[in-house]
Write a protein that holds these residues in place. Structure first.
Motif, PDB file in Angstrom:
ATOM      1  N   ASP A  44      44.344 -76.809   3.195  1.00 38.02           N
ATOM      2  CA  ASP A  44      43.282 -75.888   2.780  1.00 38.02           C
ATOM      3  C   ASP A  44      42.317 -75.641   3.923  1.00 38.02           C
ATOM      4  O   ASP A  44      41.984 -76.553   4.678  1.00 38.02           O
ATOM      5  CB  ASP A  44      42.527 -76.442   1.571  1.00 38.02           C
ATOM      6  CG  ASP A  44      43.311 -76.298   0.277  1.00 38.02           C
ATOM      7  OD1 ASP A  44      44.308 -75.564   0.290  1.00 38.02           O
ATOM      8  OD2 ASP A  44      42.925 -76.935  -0.718  1.00 38.02           O
ATOM      9  N   GLN A  45      41.879 -74.395   4.046  1.00 32.03           N
ATOM     10  CA  GLN A  45      40.868 -74.020   5.028  1.00 32.03           C
ATOM     11  C   GLN A  45      39.558 -73.761   4.276  1.00 32.03           C
ATOM     12  O   GLN A  45      39.426 -72.772   3.565  1.00 32.03           O
ATOM     13  CB  GLN A  45      41.290 -72.771   5.806  1.00 32.03           C
ATOM     14  CG  GLN A  45      42.479 -73.000   6.728  1.00 32.03           C
ATOM     15  CD  GLN A  45      42.857 -71.751   7.488  1.00 32.03           C
ATOM     16  OE1 GLN A  45      43.100 -70.709   6.885  1.00 32.03           O
ATOM     17  NE2 GLN A  45      42.911 -71.845   8.797  1.00 32.03           N
ATOM     18  N   LEU A  46      38.617 -74.647   4.473  1.00 37.44           N
ATOM     19  CA  LEU A  46      37.370 -74.606   3.717  1.00 37.44           C
ATOM     20  C   LEU A  46      36.348 -73.725   4.430  1.00 37.44           C
ATOM     21  O   LEU A  46      36.087 -73.878   5.622  1.00 37.44           O
ATOM     22  CB  LEU A  46      36.808 -76.016   3.573  1.00 37.44           C
ATOM     23  CG  LEU A  46      35.448 -76.146   2.904  1.00 37.44           C
ATOM     24  CD1 LEU A  46      35.550 -75.772   1.433  1.00 37.44           C
ATOM     25  CD2 LEU A  46      34.911 -77.557   3.074  1.00 37.44           C
ATOM     26  N   VAL A  52      38.135 -71.178  -0.104  1.00 33.93           N
ATOM     27  CA  VAL A  52      39.081 -71.496   0.950  1.00 33.93           C
ATOM     28  C   VAL A  52      39.745 -70.194   1.384  1.00 33.93           C
ATOM     29  O   VAL A  52      39.676 -69.172   0.683  1.00 33.93           O
ATOM     30  CB  VAL A  52      40.155 -72.508   0.481  1.00 33.93           C
ATOM     31  CG1 VAL A  52      39.493 -73.825   0.082  1.00 33.93           C
ATOM     32  CG2 VAL A  52      40.979 -71.942  -0.670  1.00 33.93           C
ATOM     33  N   VAL A 108      41.576 -80.641   6.020  1.00 30.19           N
ATOM     34  CA  VAL A 108      40.732 -79.493   5.722  1.00 30.19           C
ATOM     35  C   VAL A 108      40.351 -78.831   7.030  1.00 30.19           C
ATOM     36  O   VAL A 108      39.757 -79.466   7.897  1.00 30.19           O
ATOM     37  CB  VAL A 108      39.461 -79.916   4.961  1.00 30.19           C
ATOM     38  CG1 VAL A 108      38.615 -78.704   4.643  1.00 30.19           C
ATOM     39  CG2 VAL A 108      39.851 -80.624   3.686  1.00 30.19           C
ATOM     40  N   LYS A 141      37.977 -71.964  -5.525  1.00 29.49           N
ATOM     41  CA  LYS A 141      38.640 -73.166  -6.030  1.00 29.49           C
ATOM     42  C   LYS A 141      37.634 -74.084  -6.708  1.00 29.49           C
ATOM     43  O   LYS A 141      36.679 -74.522  -6.073  1.00 29.49           O
ATOM     44  CB  LYS A 141      39.331 -73.927  -4.900  1.00 29.49           C
ATOM     45  CG  LYS A 141      40.708 -73.433  -4.541  1.00 29.49           C
ATOM     46  CD  LYS A 141      41.473 -74.492  -3.769  1.00 29.49           C
ATOM     47  CE  LYS A 141      42.931 -74.127  -3.647  1.00 29.49           C
ATOM     48  NZ  LYS A 141      43.721 -75.228  -3.055  1.00 29.49           N
ATOM     49  N   LEU A 196      40.930 -79.902  -3.720  1.00 26.12           N
ATOM     50  CA  LEU A 196      41.375 -79.512  -2.387  1.00 26.12           C
ATOM     51  C   LEU A 196      42.701 -80.173  -2.079  1.00 26.12           C
ATOM     52  O   LEU A 196      42.941 -81.310  -2.469  1.00 26.12           O
ATOM     53  CB  LEU A 196      40.333 -79.904  -1.335  1.00 26.12           C
ATOM     54  CG  LEU A 196      39.028 -79.120  -1.370  1.00 26.12           C
ATOM     55  CD1 LEU A 196      38.054 -79.642  -0.320  1.00 26.12           C
ATOM     56  CD2 LEU A 196      39.263 -77.633  -1.164  1.00 26.12           C
ATOM     57  N   GLU A 210      43.097 -68.101   2.088  1.00 25.06           N
ATOM     58  CA  GLU A 210      44.528 -68.013   1.820  1.00 25.06           C
ATOM     59  C   GLU A 210      45.007 -66.608   2.164  1.00 25.06           C
ATOM     60  O   GLU A 210      44.542 -65.629   1.571  1.00 25.06           O
ATOM     61  CB  GLU A 210      44.839 -68.319   0.347  1.00 25.06           C
ATOM     62  CG  GLU A 210      44.555 -69.753  -0.059  1.00 25.06           C
ATOM     63  CD  GLU A 210      44.890 -70.005  -1.514  1.00 25.06           C
ATOM     64  OE1 GLU A 210      45.317 -69.035  -2.211  1.00 25.06           O
ATOM     65  OE2 GLU A 210      44.725 -71.145  -1.980  1.00 25.06           O
TER      66      GLU A 210
END
Length: 358
Positions: free
Chosen positions: A339-341, A308, A6, A317, A335, A310
């Motif tokens: 994924d970039q939280l 996240v 993450v 999400k 997740l 994208e």
């Protein structure tokens, strides 16, 4: 549950091995999914030696010599200090002389016994042949028995004198104080030769510092979960060491509502008794756990979700949440790897909004 990486926007500092996470201002930072999270509680403590002994003499006497000083390593049986034992030496010499006299008396009594036995046996034959009377035989029998009793008495005196010698030798050993455990002399009490020493005088303190312990007072709410052998961490300064619960007091102190717990840790050579330590008791291990900051989770009537990034856009999400640990929460599903939280500003976003990564 898939293992994921993450990428965190804004602020997060994860202490994964202890299961704790707390916020600290950072730029974009990549955080690997923790393979396991350990849940428990922490308490402050001070390091102590597990095995420690203070040596006192059992006898009184004037100090002749001190063989060790503070910081010396000792093994069981090594001499620590010696007291004046000339009086006991003289008594031992006297006891040895008494044994020699008693042994000579045994030899004399044995010779007399042999002579008495020959006389008795001779009169036995004379009585059978009619050349002596029963009264004369009885007289020789009495002499024989008296001689035999004298031998027994002399042998008993030898045993008594030898027992006395053994006691004196034990007494003599008490005048040389010896180490009882492997360890380091942590206190030599600065004793000086010529000083009068009594059984109340401490001569040395020895501690085995190869293993140390950290003693904590566990709250009653946690006490019922703690068992001998449980995993623990002991943090001293920047060093974090593996430990193990090796002793749990079997009752709760009603005045403090706590239970004393002792955690053992191997000494790598840099630890010293008296150092401040932070102890973390592991009560539960969560395998394959994904932990994210609670502040990044948004809850609505239909469930919980996170945002996240994208392709430069915020994507909503849904996530399934599990146990919380500190300010983090376990994400059981939702997740994936890469994924970039978004952990800051997500509450003002809508699905599809353009975002810029700081």
């Amino acid at each position: 549950m898939r293992t994921a990486v993450v990428t965190v926007l804004a602020s997060i500092l994860l202490w994964s091995s202890a299961g704790f996470a707390q916020n600290a201002v950072v730029t974009v930072q990549t955080v690997e999914i923790t393979p396991k999270v350990e849940r428990g509680f922490s308490e402050n403590s001070t390091l102590e030696a597990i095995d420690e002994v203070t040596l006192y003499p059992r006898v009184s006497g004037r100090l002749i010599k001190v063989f060790v000083k503070q910081g010396d390593s000792v093994s069981p049986g090594d001499p620590i200090a010696e007291l004046d034992h000339r009086d006991v030496d003289a008594q031992i010499s006297q006891a040895k002389a008494q044994i020699a006299v008693a042994q000579a008396q045994v030899a004399q009594a044995m010779a007399e016994l042999e002579n008495a036995k020959r006389e008795r046996d001779r009169y036995l034959r004379l009585v059978k042949e009619g050349f002596s009377t029963q009264q004369q035989l009885d007289s020789k029998e009495t002499v024989y028995r008296t001689a035999k009793a004298a031998v027994d008495l002399s042998r008993a005196q030898v045993r008594q004198n030898m027992a006395n010698l053994e006691k004196l030798q034990v007494d003599l050993s008490e005048y040389t104080l010896k180490a009882s455990i492997q360890g380091i002399v942590v206190n030599d009490y600065s004793r000086t030769p010529g000083e009068m020493i009594t059984p109340q005088t401490s001569l040395a303190q020895i501690a085995d510092i190869s293993r140390l312990k950290a003693v904590i007072q566990a709250p009653e709410s946690h006490a019922r979960l703690i068992e001998q052998g449980m995993k623990a961490f002991v943090t001293v300064g920047e060093a974090k060491l593996d430990g193990k619960v090796y002793r749990v007091r079997p009752f709760v102190d009603p005045s403090t509502r706590t239970t004393q717990v002792e955690v053992a840790v191997e000494n790598d050579g840099d630890l010293k008794p008296g150092m401040f330590a932070r102890v973390f008791i592991v009560e539960e291990t969560m395998e394959n756990a994904v932990m994210i900051p609670m502040d990044s989770v948004i809850s609505e009537e239909d469930g919980s979700f996170v945002f996240v990034v994208e392709d430069g856009k915020a994507r909503k999400k849904p996530v399934s949440l599990g146990r919380s640990v500190g300010r983090n929460v376990n994400v059981q599903d939702g997740l994936a790897k890469g994924d970039q939280l978004i952990v800051l500003g997500g509450r003002n976003l809508s699905d599809g909004d353009q975002v810029t990564i700081r």
